[in-house]
Write a protein that holds these residues in place. Structure first.
Motif, PDB file in Angstrom:
ATOM      1  N   HIS A  14       1.102  -1.138   0.025  1.00 50.76           N
ATOM      2  CA  HIS A  14       0.092   0.131  -0.139  1.00 50.76           C
ATOM      3  C   HIS A  14       0.919   1.193  -0.087  1.00 50.76           C
ATOM      4  N   ARG A  15       0.732   2.490  -0.772  1.00 48.60           N
ATOM      5  CA  ARG A  15       1.362   3.138  -0.442  1.00 48.60           C
ATOM      6  C   ARG A  15       0.202   4.612   0.043  1.00 48.60           C
ATOM      7  N   VAL A  16       1.455   5.454   0.247  1.00 53.45           N
ATOM      8  CA  VAL A  16       0.672   6.342   0.697  1.00 53.45           C
ATOM      9  C   VAL A  16      -0.376   7.215   0.180  1.00 53.45           C
ATOM     10  N   ASP A  17      -1.305   7.918   1.120  1.00 50.27           N
ATOM     11  CA  ASP A  17      -1.626   9.043   0.175  1.00 50.27           C
ATOM     12  C   ASP A  17      -0.808  10.689  -1.058  1.00 50.27           C
ATOM     13  N   PRO A  18      -1.290  10.238  -2.054  1.00 48.59           N
ATOM     14  CA  PRO A  18      -0.502  11.181  -2.707  1.00 48.59           C
ATOM     15  C   PRO A  18      -0.496  12.907  -2.025  1.00 48.59           C
ATOM     16  N   ARG A  19      -1.550  13.028  -1.250  1.00 48.04           N
ATOM     17  CA  ARG A  19      -1.371  14.701  -1.267  1.00 48.04           C
ATOM     18  C   ARG A  19      -0.618  14.682   0.139  1.00 48.04           C
ATOM     19  N   ALA A  20       0.168  12.982   0.329  1.00 44.47           N
ATOM     20  CA  ALA A  20       2.253  13.477   1.555  1.00 44.47           C
ATOM     21  C   ALA A  20       2.462  14.510   0.452  1.00 44.47           C
ATOM     22  N   ALA A  86       6.152   3.161   1.214  1.00 41.91           N
ATOM     23  CA  ALA A  86       4.296   2.419   1.665  1.00 41.91           C
ATOM     24  C   ALA A  86       4.516   1.573   2.764  1.00 41.91           C
ATOM     25  N   TRP A  87       3.439   0.600   3.122  1.00 35.91           N
ATOM     26  CA  TRP A  87       3.152   0.131   4.399  1.00 35.91           C
ATOM     27  C   TRP A  87       2.316  -0.770   3.997  1.00 35.91           C
ATOM     28  N   VAL A 119      -1.164  10.260  14.934  1.00 40.83           N
ATOM     29  CA  VAL A 119      -0.545  11.542  14.699  1.00 40.83           C
ATOM     30  C   VAL A 119      -1.073  12.899  13.461  1.00 40.83           C
ATOM     31  N   ARG A 120      -1.676  14.031  14.312  1.00 45.48           N
ATOM     32  CA  ARG A 120      -2.039  15.122  13.018  1.00 45.48           C
ATOM     33  C   ARG A 120      -1.379  16.086  13.191  1.00 45.48           C
ATOM     34  N   GLY A 121      -0.085  16.697  13.067  1.00 47.87           N
ATOM     35  CA  GLY A 121      -0.198  17.369  12.900  1.00 47.87           C
ATOM     36  C   GLY A 121       0.058  19.193  12.281  1.00 47.87           C
ATOM     37  N   PRO A 122      -0.236  20.158  12.753  1.00 47.25           N
ATOM     38  CA  PRO A 122      -1.188  21.286  12.479  1.00 47.25           C
ATOM     39  C   PRO A 122      -1.372  20.735  10.279  1.00 47.25           C
ATOM     40  N   ILE A 123       0.247  21.045   9.865  1.00 43.04           N
ATOM     41  CA  ILE A 123       0.129  20.648   8.190  1.00 43.04           C
ATOM     42  C   ILE A 123      -0.834  19.450   7.884  1.00 43.04           C
ATOM     43  N   GLN A 124      -0.694  18.307   8.142  1.00 43.31           N
ATOM     44  CA  GLN A 124      -1.224  17.108   8.253  1.00 43.31           C
ATOM     45  C   GLN A 124      -2.577  17.260   7.747  1.00 43.31           C
ATOM     46  N   ARG A 125      -3.270  18.895   8.713  1.00 45.42           N
ATOM     47  CA  ARG A 125      -4.195  18.349   9.187  1.00 45.42           C
ATOM     48  C   ARG A 125      -4.878  19.675   7.593  1.00 45.42           C
ATOM     49  N   ARG A 126      -4.767  20.350   7.345  1.00 47.81           N
ATOM     50  CA  ARG A 126      -4.771  21.099   6.157  1.00 47.81           C
ATOM     51  C   ARG A 126      -4.885  20.395   5.328  1.00 47.81           C
ATOM     52  N   TYR A 127      -4.012  19.344   5.227  1.00 45.39           N
ATOM     53  CA  TYR A 127      -3.968  18.349   3.746  1.00 45.39           C
ATOM     54  C   TYR A 127      -4.838  16.955   3.767  1.00 45.39           C
ATOM     55  N   GLY A 128      -5.450  16.813   5.300  1.00 44.32           N
ATOM     56  CA  GLY A 128      -6.451  15.581   5.670  1.00 44.32           C
ATOM     57  C   GLY A 128      -5.168  14.367   5.927  1.00 44.32           C
ATOM     58  N   LEU A 129      -4.102  14.104   6.371  1.00 43.81           N
ATOM     59  CA  LEU A 129      -3.603  12.985   6.843  1.00 43.81           C
ATOM     60  C   LEU A 129      -3.266  12.866   8.065  1.00 43.81           C
ATOM     61  N   ALA A 130      -2.546  12.373   8.284  1.00 49.65           N
ATOM     62  CA  ALA A 130      -1.703  11.376   9.085  1.00 49.65           C
ATOM     63  C   ALA A 130      -0.859  10.456   9.639  1.00 49.65           C
ATOM     64  N   THR A 131      -0.750  10.624  10.288  1.00 55.31           N
ATOM     65  CA  THR A 131       0.313   9.616  10.399  1.00 55.31           C
ATOM     66  C   THR A 131       0.231   8.292  11.869  1.00 55.31           C
ATOM     67  N   GLY A 147       1.863   9.824   6.070  1.00 55.73           N
ATOM     68  CA  GLY A 147       0.991  10.172   5.072  1.00 55.73           C
ATOM     69  C   GLY A 147       0.131   9.520   4.511  1.00 55.73           C
ATOM     70  N   LEU A 148      -0.743   8.561   5.687  1.00 55.28           N
ATOM     71  CA  LEU A 148      -2.464   8.395   5.180  1.00 55.28           C
ATOM     72  C   LEU A 148      -3.207   9.376   5.828  1.00 55.28           C
ATOM     73  N   SER A 149      -3.758   9.146   4.584  1.00 55.03           N
ATOM     74  CA  SER A 149      -5.093   9.913   4.564  1.00 55.03           C
ATOM     75  C   SER A 149      -6.061   9.625   6.419  1.00 55.03           C
ATOM     76  N   ASP A 150      -7.133  10.339   6.755  1.00 56.34           N
ATOM     77  CA  ASP A 150      -7.416  10.565   7.974  1.00 56.34           C
ATOM     78  C   ASP A 150      -8.128   9.408   8.193  1.00 56.34           C
ATOM     79  N   ALA A 151      -8.740   9.063   7.281  1.00 49.28           N
ATOM     80  CA  ALA A 151      -9.557   7.871   7.560  1.00 49.28           C
ATOM     81  C   ALA A 151      -8.714   6.673   7.038  1.00 49.28           C
ATOM     82  N   ASN A 152      -7.937   6.162   5.782  1.00 50.60           N
ATOM     83  CA  ASN A 152      -7.482   4.929   6.370  1.00 50.60           C
ATOM     84  C   ASN A 152      -6.117   5.074   7.690  1.00 50.60           C
TER      85      ASN A 152
END
Length: 172
Positions: A14-20, A86-87, A119-131, A147-152
């Motif tokens: 699995h790849r991370v979200d392209p928004r990463a 990837a993961w 974890v969601r930092g401020p920039i990650q939240r802006r792009y809907g991403l999380a770690t 670089g995962l989407s929030d839902a993933n």
């Protein structure tokens, strides 16, 4: 092929979200490329105002030492990092690949998982991403899947937690 050759490790599925890529680009602007470009501009402006005779040698020096590396990092790092990150979650282990210049692949048995954090930092939240950080009983450190989407990220955290509970621990 020698008898003791280590088996080749295939990349995780699995790849991370392209928004990463955008997230990593903004990080680069804030931490390395941006400051380098600002320094180059400030030095060029100061040279124009106070030392115009320095421009013939200072301009090319700033270009080679600050501008080209900053722009190169800004353009190359997010794409390269995206191609590596990837993961995968299997029945008995979690597997992650990360890095860009120095690449790392880690496999952690689910029986060794201690905690799973999102974890969601401020920039990650802006792009809907999380770690997702998987802490194990290992001295090698945590496994981070950035670089995962929030839902993933929420789904992966839940699945790792459930899978770790279902896997029997090592007998001590």
């Amino acid at each position: 092929m020698p008898e003791h050759a280590a088996p080749l490790l295939r990349p995780p599925r699995h790849r991370v979200d392209p928004r990463a890529r955008r997230w990593w680009t903004v990080q680069a602007l804030l931490t390395l490329s941006g400051p380098m470009l600002c320094t180059a501009v400030a030095m060029a402006v100061l040279a124009v105002l106070f030392f115009p005779g320095a421009l013939p040698w200072l301009g090319p020096l700033l270009l080679v030492v600050l501008v080209l590396p900053a722009v190169g990092y800004l353009l190359v790092m997010p794409r390269w990092r995206y191609s590596v990150h990837a993961w995968e979650l299997g029945g008995r282990a979690v597997y992650a690949a990360s890095g860009w210049f120095r690449q790392k692949r880690r496999i952690a048995p689910l029986s060794r998982v201690q905690t799973v954090d999102t974890v969601r930092g401020p920039i990650q939240r802006r792009y809907g991403l999380a770690t997702v950080t998987v802490t194990t009983a290992s001295t090698a450190g945590d496994i981070k899947i950035a670089g995962l989407s929030d839902a993933n990220a929420e789904e992966l955290s839940r699945r790792i937690g459930e899978a770790a509970q279902d896997v029997p621990g090592d007998a001590a």
